[in-house]
Design a protein around this motif. Structure first.
Motif, PDB file in Angstrom:
ATOM      1  N   LEU A 241      44.258  34.758  57.102  1.00 28.31           N
ATOM      2  CA  LEU A 241      44.930  34.934  55.939  1.00 28.31           C
ATOM      3  C   LEU A 241      43.533  34.788  55.028  1.00 28.31           C
ATOM      4  O   LEU A 241      43.617  35.879  54.024  1.00 28.31           O
ATOM      5  CB  LEU A 241      45.595  33.661  55.565  1.00 28.31           C
ATOM      6  N   SER A 242      42.463  34.368  55.215  1.00 31.92           N
ATOM      7  CA  SER A 242      41.174  34.391  54.529  1.00 31.92           C
ATOM      8  C   SER A 242      40.478  35.541  54.574  1.00 31.92           C
ATOM      9  O   SER A 242      40.249  36.321  53.450  1.00 31.92           O
ATOM     10  CB  SER A 242      40.307  33.167  54.912  1.00 31.92           C
ATOM     11  N   ARG A 243      40.501  36.229  55.793  1.00 35.10           N
ATOM     12  CA  ARG A 243      39.928  37.674  55.768  1.00 35.10           C
ATOM     13  C   ARG A 243      40.936  38.565  55.094  1.00 35.10           C
ATOM     14  O   ARG A 243      40.257  39.499  54.353  1.00 35.10           O
ATOM     15  CB  ARG A 243      40.217  38.018  57.407  1.00 35.10           C
ATOM     16  N   LEU A 244      41.967  38.581  55.047  1.00 38.99           N
ATOM     17  CA  LEU A 244      42.959  39.356  54.490  1.00 38.99           C
ATOM     18  C   LEU A 244      42.837  39.349  52.897  1.00 38.99           C
ATOM     19  O   LEU A 244      42.999  40.378  52.043  1.00 38.99           O
ATOM     20  CB  LEU A 244      44.547  39.282  54.707  1.00 38.99           C
ATOM     21  N   ALA A 245      42.823  37.985  52.426  1.00 34.94           N
ATOM     22  CA  ALA A 245      42.578  37.599  51.037  1.00 34.94           C
ATOM     23  C   ALA A 245      41.231  38.301  50.579  1.00 34.94           C
ATOM     24  O   ALA A 245      41.076  38.765  49.599  1.00 34.94           O
ATOM     25  CB  ALA A 245      42.582  36.023  50.767  1.00 34.94           C
ATOM     26  N   GLN A 246      40.119  38.110  51.460  1.00 31.50           N
ATOM     27  CA  GLN A 246      38.908  38.701  50.888  1.00 31.50           C
ATOM     28  C   GLN A 246      38.877  40.160  50.777  1.00 31.50           C
ATOM     29  O   GLN A 246      38.230  40.651  49.924  1.00 31.50           O
ATOM     30  CB  GLN A 246      37.889  38.216  51.859  1.00 31.50           C
ATOM     31  N   ASP A 247      39.711  40.855  52.063  1.00 36.24           N
ATOM     32  CA  ASP A 247      39.596  42.044  51.955  1.00 36.24           C
ATOM     33  C   ASP A 247      40.521  42.783  50.577  1.00 36.24           C
ATOM     34  O   ASP A 247      39.995  43.753  50.095  1.00 36.24           O
ATOM     35  CB  ASP A 247      40.734  42.632  53.174  1.00 36.24           C
ATOM     36  N   ILE A 248      41.504  42.207  50.271  1.00 37.38           N
ATOM     37  CA  ILE A 248      42.259  42.550  49.023  1.00 37.38           C
ATOM     38  C   ILE A 248      41.412  42.277  47.803  1.00 37.38           C
ATOM     39  O   ILE A 248      41.466  42.928  47.030  1.00 37.38           O
ATOM     40  CB  ILE A 248      43.667  41.790  48.947  1.00 37.38           C
ATOM     41  N   ALA A 249      40.640  41.224  47.751  1.00 34.13           N
ATOM     42  CA  ALA A 249      39.984  40.694  46.781  1.00 34.13           C
ATOM     43  C   ALA A 249      38.704  41.789  46.393  1.00 34.13           C
ATOM     44  O   ALA A 249      38.355  41.649  44.949  1.00 34.13           O
ATOM     45  CB  ALA A 249      39.332  39.354  46.725  1.00 34.13           C
ATOM     46  N   GLY A 250      38.159  42.166  47.588  1.00 32.98           N
ATOM     47  CA  GLY A 250      36.847  43.100  47.115  1.00 32.98           C
ATOM     48  C   GLY A 250      35.821  42.372  47.240  1.00 32.98           C
ATOM     49  O   GLY A 250      35.637  41.205  47.136  1.00 32.98           O
ATOM     50  N   GLY A 251      34.549  42.855  47.138  1.00 36.63           N
ATOM     51  CA  GLY A 251      33.315  42.095  47.280  1.00 36.63           C
ATOM     52  C   GLY A 251      32.856  41.456  46.215  1.00 36.63           C
ATOM     53  O   GLY A 251      31.990  40.373  46.346  1.00 36.63           O
ATOM     54  N   LEU A 252      33.427  41.537  44.939  1.00 34.64           N
ATOM     55  CA  LEU A 252      33.039  40.740  43.764  1.00 34.64           C
ATOM     56  C   LEU A 252      33.451  38.899  44.274  1.00 34.64           C
ATOM     57  O   LEU A 252      32.638  38.235  43.592  1.00 34.64           O
ATOM     58  CB  LEU A 252      34.029  40.804  42.599  1.00 34.64           C
TER      59      LEU A 252
ATOM     60  N   THR B 289      39.021  39.378  31.293  1.00 34.10           N
ATOM     61  CA  THR B 289      38.164  39.330  32.455  1.00 34.10           C
ATOM     62  C   THR B 289      38.010  37.924  32.853  1.00 34.10           C
ATOM     63  O   THR B 289      37.813  37.667  34.261  1.00 34.10           O
ATOM     64  CB  THR B 289      36.745  39.706  31.931  1.00 34.10           C
ATOM     65  N   GLU B 290      38.093  36.879  32.100  1.00 37.98           N
ATOM     66  CA  GLU B 290      37.796  35.651  32.651  1.00 37.98           C
ATOM     67  C   GLU B 290      39.020  35.206  33.646  1.00 37.98           C
ATOM     68  O   GLU B 290      38.657  34.530  34.733  1.00 37.98           O
ATOM     69  CB  GLU B 290      37.628  34.633  31.281  1.00 37.98           C
ATOM     70  N   GLU B 291      40.316  35.748  33.377  1.00 38.45           N
ATOM     71  CA  GLU B 291      41.169  35.398  34.250  1.00 38.45           C
ATOM     72  C   GLU B 291      41.052  35.947  35.587  1.00 38.45           C
ATOM     73  O   GLU B 291      41.380  35.501  36.584  1.00 38.45           O
ATOM     74  CB  GLU B 291      42.371  35.769  33.697  1.00 38.45           C
ATOM     75  N   ARG B 292      40.544  37.139  35.610  1.00 40.17           N
ATOM     76  CA  ARG B 292      40.183  37.915  36.932  1.00 40.17           C
ATOM     77  C   ARG B 292      39.129  37.244  37.358  1.00 40.17           C
ATOM     78  O   ARG B 292      39.370  36.900  38.904  1.00 40.17           O
ATOM     79  CB  ARG B 292      39.811  39.337  36.502  1.00 40.17           C
ATOM     80  N   ILE B 293      38.277  36.728  36.783  1.00 44.81           N
ATOM     81  CA  ILE B 293      37.065  35.953  37.385  1.00 44.81           C
ATOM     82  C   ILE B 293      37.596  34.661  38.157  1.00 44.81           C
ATOM     83  O   ILE B 293      37.217  34.271  39.125  1.00 44.81           O
ATOM     84  CB  ILE B 293      35.896  35.629  36.471  1.00 44.81           C
ATOM     85  N   ARG B 294      38.593  33.909  37.537  1.00 47.60           N
ATOM     86  CA  ARG B 294      39.165  32.854  37.798  1.00 47.60           C
ATOM     87  C   ARG B 294      39.748  32.957  39.076  1.00 47.60           C
ATOM     88  O   ARG B 294      39.717  32.079  39.941  1.00 47.60           O
ATOM     89  CB  ARG B 294      40.000  32.077  36.681  1.00 47.60           C
ATOM     90  N   ILE B 295      40.630  33.987  39.180  1.00 43.24           N
ATOM     91  CA  ILE B 295      41.382  34.075  40.535  1.00 43.24           C
ATOM     92  C   ILE B 295      40.164  34.334  41.688  1.00 43.24           C
ATOM     93  O   ILE B 295      40.402  33.870  42.846  1.00 43.24           O
ATOM     94  CB  ILE B 295      42.414  35.155  40.410  1.00 43.24           C
ATOM     95  N   LEU B 296      39.246  35.154  41.316  1.00 41.79           N
ATOM     96  CA  LEU B 296      38.276  35.816  42.403  1.00 41.79           C
ATOM     97  C   LEU B 296      37.515  34.150  42.810  1.00 41.79           C
ATOM     98  O   LEU B 296      37.407  33.919  44.058  1.00 41.79           O
ATOM     99  CB  LEU B 296      37.203  36.434  41.745  1.00 41.79           C
ATOM    100  N   ARG B 297      37.359  33.457  41.927  1.00 42.77           N
ATOM    101  CA  ARG B 297      36.602  32.101  42.251  1.00 42.77           C
ATOM    102  C   ARG B 297      37.585  31.373  43.162  1.00 42.77           C
ATOM    103  O   ARG B 297      37.011  30.411  44.094  1.00 42.77           O
ATOM    104  CB  ARG B 297      36.143  31.316  41.051  1.00 42.77           C
ATOM    105  N   LEU B 298      38.817  31.289  42.846  1.00 42.24           N
ATOM    106  CA  LEU B 298      39.881  30.634  43.581  1.00 42.24           C
ATOM    107  C   LEU B 298      39.755  30.941  44.899  1.00 42.24           C
ATOM    108  O   LEU B 298      39.825  30.227  46.050  1.00 42.24           O
ATOM    109  CB  LEU B 298      41.000  30.594  42.896  1.00 42.24           C
ATOM    110  N   ILE B 299      39.852  32.303  45.063  1.00 39.49           N
ATOM    111  CA  ILE B 299      39.679  32.825  46.591  1.00 39.49           C
ATOM    112  C   ILE B 299      38.558  32.497  47.190  1.00 39.49           C
ATOM    113  O   ILE B 299      38.358  32.012  48.300  1.00 39.49           O
ATOM    114  CB  ILE B 299      39.720  34.316  46.473  1.00 39.49           C
TER     115      ILE B 299
END
Ligand code: SF4
Ligand code: FE
Length: 508
Positions: free
Chosen positions: A383-394, A425-435
C-alpha cells in the motif's frame, strides 16, 4: 494496593491529566525527561491513547462495555470477551481508532494480555490448585474502578538467540526473579520496544516464549505500576521524530498523533503476591504466548484503519494533481483497497470464529489470526509503495515549512508547487507530508516496521501456520478423491480445519 490516581478516568483530558507529576525515570536524547506529557516528541503518542477515551464517550457501544466487576462503563480495552461478537467489536474499535489517529494507539497489548491470562490462569489453577485466576479478577476489578491504561510487557531482549534463558551468560537477558520473601518477588531484566509503556498506569510483565524446567525463575507473570521503584524507560527514536520539535505543523505530516516504543529496564522491581499471576509454572508459558499472540495477531486489523487514511491521502493527492481520470490511478486505489480489506477480512473472521475456553473467556481462531498478521507483514508495504507511486517524487523532496513561509521564497514555492488551480498549495503539501509520515516518516514505525515485527516477526506466523495446517487431514481428502483410499462414515463428519464446524455443530 498501590494506585496512581484515585479518580476514575473518563475523558481523554482526564487521562492526560492522570499522567502528570508521576516522576517516571524516562530518558530521551541522553537526558531525563521532567514531564513526558509536555514533551513535544512524546505528546503525540499520549494524544493517540487519549483518543481511546474520547471514542468511548462518542461511541459507547463500540469502545466501552458495562464492567462485569463494577457495573459501570469501562473501556473495551479492559474487557475480557465472553462471546465472539465482543471479539469482533474489538476489531471494529481498532479499525476506527486507526482511522482517527493514523498511528498506533497503544492500548491493545494490555487488552490481549488480559484476555489470554483470563483463560490461562484458570487452567493453571485447575492443574496446580493455585489462586491466580481470582487474583487476576481482583486486579481487573481495580483497573475497571479507575478505567486505567494497562500495557503488556512481553518481548525480552533475548541475548544469544541460540540459548534458553537459563543458559545465557548474563541472566538478565530475560526478565527473571532475583529475590523473594513472603510478601512477593523482585524481578530484573529488560523488555524491548514496549508500546505505550510510558503512557500506561500499569504494566503486565509476561514471558516471551516457551520455557523449560530450568527456566522456572523466568516463568513469571505479574502486574507493576509503571511508577514502581527500579524501572527505567529509554525512549525509542522514530524516523523524522525531531520534526515534532520544530515550529509549525506541516512538516510533521501528522501533527497530533504518533506511536510510542521504549526500552523498559527492571532493576529489582518488587511485585506483591496479589499482583502475581504465574510464578514458576513454566509449562504454561508457551500456552500463554500462543493465546496472547492469537488475540494480538488479529488485533493488527488496527493497520487497516491506517490503510484507510493512506488510501484517502492517495486519492486526495491524485485529485489535487488532476489525475483522477487516469485508469491506472483508479486501479491502484482499488488494489490498495483490496489488500487493506484482505487484512481486515482475516482478522475479523478470526474473531467471528471465536470459541469458549473453560474459563468462559472467548478465544479467537488461531490460524486466521496468524494469517491476518502475516498479511500485515506484507500488505502495508505494498500500500505504501502504491501511495508513493501515486504521490510522485515530491513526497520526498519537498522544501520545509519555513521556506514555504519565507517572505520571498514562499511565494515562489506556492506558485511552483501548485497542482490544480482550485487547490491551495499548502493543502497539497500537507497531504504529501501525511503520505511521507505514514510511509517513511514517524508513523511508518507503526505502519511498516511494527507491522513487520510487532506481535511476532513473519517467521513466527509461518511457524504457527505450519503447526496448524493439518497436512495429514488434507492428504486424506486428496487420497480419497484420487481413489487411493476409501471414504468412511467418519470422514463425513470430522472437520479438523480449526475445529470450527465441529464446535458450531457440536460434532465430536
Ligand atoms: Fe494496538 Fe495496533 Fe498498536 Fe498493537 S500496533 S497496540 S494492535 S494499535
Ligand atoms: Fe504492536
Amino acid at each position: 494496593m498501590e494506585t496512581i490516581n484515585h479518580q476514575k478516568i473518563t475523558t481523554g483530558a482526564d487521562y492526560i491529566q492522570s499522567l502528570r507529576n508521576r516522576s517516571l525515570e524516562v530518558y530521551l536524547f541522553g537526558e531525563k525527561v521532567d514531564e513526558p506529557v509536555d514533551h513535544p516528541m512524546v505528546r503525540p503518542s499520549i494524544n493517540a491513547l487519549a483518543k481511546t477515551y474520547d471514542l468511548a464517550i462518542a461511541a459507547p457501544e463500540l469502545a466501552s462495555v458495562i464492567s462485569p466487576f463494577t457495573g459501570e462503563r469501562v473501556s473495551r480495552f479492559l474487557h475480557v470477551c465472553t462471546d465472539a461478537n465482543q471479539l469482533v467489536l474489538q476489531n471494529k474499535m481498532q479499525r476506527k481508532l486507526g482511522q482517527l489517529t493514523g498511528t498506533c494507539f497503544q492500548r491493545c497489548v494490555g487488552m490481549d494480555a488480559f484476555n489470554a491470562l483470563y483463560s490461562v490462569t484458570f487452567e493453571m489453577d485447575e492443574k496446580y490448585k493455585t489462586s491466580y485466576h481470582q487474583r487476576l479478577k481482583s486486579f481487573l476489578t481495580l483497573m475497571h474502578q479507575y478505567n486505567y491504561v494497562v500495557g503488556g510487557a512481553m518481548t525480552d531482549v533475548k541475548g544469544d538467540r541460540s540459548k534458553a534463558p537459563h543458559q545465557q551468560e548474563d541472566p538478565d537477558m530475560f526478565v527473571h526473579i532475583t529475590k523473594r520473601d513472603e510478601n512477593g518477588i523482585w524481578i530484573s531484566g529488560a523488555k524491548a520496544h514496549q508500546t505505550g509503556c510510558i503512557n500506561s498506569h500499569y504494566m503486565i510483565v509476561m514471558p516471551t516464549m516457551r520455557l523449560g524446567e530450568q527456566d522456572k525463575e523466568y516463568a513469571i507473570v505479574g502486574a507493576v505500576p509503571v511508577t514502581a521503584q527500579g524501572i527505567t524507560y529509554i525512549y525509542g527514536r522514530q524516523s523524522c521524530d525531531t520534526r515534532s520539535m520544530e515550529n509549525g505543523s506541516i512538516d510533521v505530516g501528522n501533527a497530533q498523533y504518533g506511536g510510542q516504543e521504549a526500552m523498559v529496564i527492571f532493576q529489582d522491581v518488587f511485585i506483591p503476591n496479589e499482583y502475581i499471576f504465574m510464578d514458576g509454572e513454566y509449562d504454561f508459558a508457551a500456552l500463554l504466548v500462543e493465546r496472547f499472540t492469537a488475540y494480538h495477531r488479529r488485533s493488527y486489523v488496527c493497520k487497516t484503519g491506517l490503510g484507510d487514511v493512506l488510501i484517502g491521502a492517495a486519492a486526495n493527492i491524485a485529485e489535487m494533481n488532476g489525475i483522477t481520470k487516469a485508469s491506472h490511478i483508479k486501479d491502484k486505489l482499488v488494489e490498495m483497497t483490496h489488500q487493506n480489506e484482505t487484512i481486515y477480512a482475516t482478522g475479523i473472521a478470526s474473531s467471528y470464529q471465536g470459541y469458549a475456553t473453560s474459563s468462559g473467556a472467548y478465544l479467537c481462531d488461531g490460524m486466521l489470526a496468524n494469517v491476518c498478521k502475516h498479511h500485515v507483514t506484507k500488505m502495508p508495504f505494498e500500500l505504501s509503495r502504491l501511495a508513493q507511486d501515486i504521490a510522485g517524487g515530491l513526497v520526498s523532496t519537498l522544501p520545509s515549512e519555513q521556506d514555504l513561509n519565507h517572505p520571498e521564497i514562499g511565494q515562489l514555492l506556492r506558485k511552483y508547487l501548485k497542482g490544480k488551480a482550485s487547490v491551495p498549495t499548502e493543502e497539497r503539501i500537507r497531504i504529501l507530508r501525511l503520505i511521507e509520515n505514514l510511509t517513511m516518516g514517524r508513523n511508518a514505525v507503526g505502519y511498516l516496521t511494527e507491522s513487520m515485527h510487532g506481535a511476532g516477526s513473519p517467521q513466527a506466523q509461518r511457524i504457527q501456520i505450519g503447526r496448524m495446517m493439518q497436512l495429514e487431514y488434507k492428504k486424506r481428502l486428496a487420497t480419497i478423491l484420487a481413489g487411493i483410499e476409501t471414504e468412511t462414515q467418519k470422514d463425513l463428519v470430522i472437520d479438523e480445519l480449526g475445529g470450527y464446524f465441529a464446535r458450531v455443530f457440536k460434532i465430536d
